[in-house]
Write a protein that holds these residues in place. Structure first.
Motif, PDB file in Angstrom:
ATOM      1  N   THR A 120       0.868  -1.299  -0.229  1.00 36.58           N
ATOM      2  CA  THR A 120       0.026  -0.162   0.126  1.00 36.58           C
ATOM      3  C   THR A 120       1.014   1.430  -0.041  1.00 36.58           C
ATOM      4  O   THR A 120       2.094   1.295   0.088  1.00 36.58           O
ATOM      5  CB  THR A 120      -0.840   0.129   1.457  1.00 36.58           C
ATOM      6  OG1 THR A 120      -0.165  -0.142   2.318  1.00 36.58           O
ATOM      7  CG2 THR A 120      -1.953  -0.983   1.084  1.00 36.58           C
ATOM      8  N   TYR A 121       0.172   2.331  -0.565  1.00 32.52           N
ATOM      9  CA  TYR A 121       0.876   3.728  -0.360  1.00 32.52           C
ATOM     10  C   TYR A 121      -0.309   4.631   0.016  1.00 32.52           C
ATOM     11  O   TYR A 121      -1.281   4.592  -0.219  1.00 32.52           O
ATOM     12  CB  TYR A 121       1.282   3.944  -1.707  1.00 32.52           C
ATOM     13  CG  TYR A 121       1.400   5.438  -2.014  1.00 32.52           C
ATOM     14  CD1 TYR A 121       0.309   6.219  -2.326  1.00 32.52           C
ATOM     15  CD2 TYR A 121       2.704   6.148  -1.735  1.00 32.52           C
ATOM     16  CE1 TYR A 121       0.454   7.712  -2.677  1.00 32.52           C
ATOM     17  CE2 TYR A 121       2.692   7.425  -1.926  1.00 32.52           C
ATOM     18  CZ  TYR A 121       1.622   8.459  -2.363  1.00 32.52           C
ATOM     19  OH  TYR A 121       1.848   9.628  -2.375  1.00 32.52           O
ATOM     20  N   TYR A 122       0.275   5.916   0.951  1.00 29.59           N
ATOM     21  CA  TYR A 122      -0.332   6.762   1.263  1.00 29.59           C
ATOM     22  C   TYR A 122       0.328   8.102   1.146  1.00 29.59           C
ATOM     23  O   TYR A 122       1.549   8.052   1.403  1.00 29.59           O
ATOM     24  CB  TYR A 122      -0.711   6.649   2.746  1.00 29.59           C
ATOM     25  CG  TYR A 122      -1.627   5.261   3.157  1.00 29.59           C
ATOM     26  CD1 TYR A 122      -0.966   4.150   3.666  1.00 29.59           C
ATOM     27  CD2 TYR A 122      -3.097   5.361   2.929  1.00 29.59           C
ATOM     28  CE1 TYR A 122      -1.621   3.124   3.842  1.00 29.59           C
ATOM     29  CE2 TYR A 122      -3.721   4.311   3.210  1.00 29.59           C
ATOM     30  CZ  TYR A 122      -3.044   2.981   3.518  1.00 29.59           C
ATOM     31  OH  TYR A 122      -3.916   1.923   4.011  1.00 29.59           O
ATOM     32  N   ALA A 123      -0.453   9.093   0.733  1.00 31.49           N
ATOM     33  CA  ALA A 123       0.120  10.469   0.838  1.00 31.49           C
ATOM     34  C   ALA A 123       0.161  10.982   2.214  1.00 31.49           C
ATOM     35  O   ALA A 123      -0.358  10.427   3.212  1.00 31.49           O
ATOM     36  CB  ALA A 123      -1.075  11.357  -0.089  1.00 31.49           C
ATOM     37  N   ASP A 124       1.109  11.754   2.417  1.00 29.87           N
ATOM     38  CA  ASP A 124       1.442  12.215   3.560  1.00 29.87           C
ATOM     39  C   ASP A 124       0.335  12.942   4.343  1.00 29.87           C
ATOM     40  O   ASP A 124       0.147  13.086   5.476  1.00 29.87           O
ATOM     41  CB  ASP A 124       2.459  13.383   3.646  1.00 29.87           C
ATOM     42  CG  ASP A 124       3.962  12.639   3.201  1.00 29.87           C
ATOM     43  OD1 ASP A 124       4.803  13.375   2.978  1.00 29.87           O
ATOM     44  OD2 ASP A 124       4.011  11.395   3.501  1.00 29.87           O
ATOM     45  N   SER A 125      -0.561  13.540   3.476  1.00 26.77           N
ATOM     46  CA  SER A 125      -1.945  14.302   3.797  1.00 26.77           C
ATOM     47  C   SER A 125      -2.810  13.339   4.753  1.00 26.77           C
ATOM     48  O   SER A 125      -3.661  13.627   5.357  1.00 26.77           O
ATOM     49  CB  SER A 125      -2.520  14.925   2.720  1.00 26.77           C
ATOM     50  OG  SER A 125      -2.802  13.880   1.803  1.00 26.77           O
ATOM     51  N   VAL A 126      -2.857  11.901   4.466  1.00 29.26           N
ATOM     52  CA  VAL A 126      -3.635  10.910   5.076  1.00 29.26           C
ATOM     53  C   VAL A 126      -2.994   9.898   5.730  1.00 29.26           C
ATOM     54  O   VAL A 126      -3.881   9.078   6.200  1.00 29.26           O
ATOM     55  CB  VAL A 126      -4.678  10.510   3.726  1.00 29.26           C
ATOM     56  CG1 VAL A 126      -5.322  11.619   2.838  1.00 29.26           C
ATOM     57  CG2 VAL A 126      -3.900   9.573   3.040  1.00 29.26           C
ATOM     58  N   LYS A 127      -1.832  10.033   5.784  1.00 27.56           N
ATOM     59  CA  LYS A 127      -1.087   8.655   6.523  1.00 27.56           C
ATOM     60  C   LYS A 127      -1.465   8.632   7.821  1.00 27.56           C
ATOM     61  O   LYS A 127      -1.265   9.616   8.362  1.00 27.56           O
ATOM     62  CB  LYS A 127       0.394   9.032   6.202  1.00 27.56           C
ATOM     63  CG  LYS A 127       1.066   7.671   6.404  1.00 27.56           C
ATOM     64  CD  LYS A 127       2.584   8.154   6.092  1.00 27.56           C
ATOM     65  CE  LYS A 127       2.829   8.036   4.721  1.00 27.56           C
ATOM     66  NZ  LYS A 127       4.274   8.174   4.111  1.00 27.56           N
ATOM     67  N   GLY A 128      -1.908   7.543   8.294  1.00 32.71           N
ATOM     68  CA  GLY A 128      -2.073   7.304   9.654  1.00 32.71           C
ATOM     69  C   GLY A 128      -3.779   7.609  10.003  1.00 32.71           C
ATOM     70  O   GLY A 128      -4.013   7.369  11.041  1.00 32.71           O
ATOM     71  N   ARG A 129      -4.543   8.202   9.171  1.00 32.81           N
ATOM     72  CA  ARG A 129      -5.805   8.294   9.352  1.00 32.81           C
ATOM     73  C   ARG A 129      -6.547   7.485   8.207  1.00 32.81           C
ATOM     74  O   ARG A 129      -7.705   7.327   8.723  1.00 32.81           O
ATOM     75  CB  ARG A 129      -6.202   9.856   9.097  1.00 32.81           C
ATOM     76  CG  ARG A 129      -5.440  10.800  10.215  1.00 32.81           C
ATOM     77  CD  ARG A 129      -5.745  12.190   9.919  1.00 32.81           C
ATOM     78  NE  ARG A 129      -5.705  12.560   8.352  1.00 32.81           N
ATOM     79  CZ  ARG A 129      -6.716  13.306   7.572  1.00 32.81           C
ATOM     80  NH1 ARG A 129      -7.862  13.380   8.215  1.00 32.81           N
ATOM     81  NH2 ARG A 129      -6.483  13.768   6.586  1.00 32.81           N
TER      82      ARG A 129
END
Length: 122
Positions: free
Chosen positions: A58-67
């Protein structure tokens, strides 16, 4: 040919949660990488989460990572986006997309859904 239909958007207060679903047609869903994108008014479309064909990467943008959490159920031809701790700046139209490349580094997405509106009130 793959058709994608998003659902689950709506209005939520800041700090709340929503789960978006993207149902795909076709027998080859499990071969595609899937991504969630969003576009807010006056802003460029943003790639926020990706998952490879198996669900193992998976990959997440920093703006949503952890949420936010992306997941998929290949038996149901569906990809999900669990969104927690929502903020007003998450307000956007959210799109799912499918890439024949199969991996999360794919730059080109071949099929797109129609989008679902997410509005987060403060």
């Amino acid at each position: 040919q793959v058709q994608l239909v998003e659902s689950g958007g709506g209005l939520v207060q800041a700090g709340g949660s929503l789960r978006l679903s993207c149902a795909a047609s076709g027998r080859t869903f499990s071969m595609y990488a899937m991504g969630w994108f969003r576009q807010a008014p006056g802003k460029e479309r943003e790639s926020i989460a990706r998952i490879n064909w198996s669900g193992g990467s998976t990959y997440y943008a920093d703006s949503v990572k952890g949420r936010f959490t992306i997941s998929r159920d290949n038996a149901k031809n569906t990809v999900y986006l669990q969104m927690n701790s929502l903020k007003p700046e998450d307000t956007a139209v959210y799109y799912c997309a499918a890439s024949r490349a199969g991996h999360i580094t794919a730059e080109e997405y071949d099929y797109w859904g129609q989008g679902t509106q997410v509005t987060v009130s403060s």
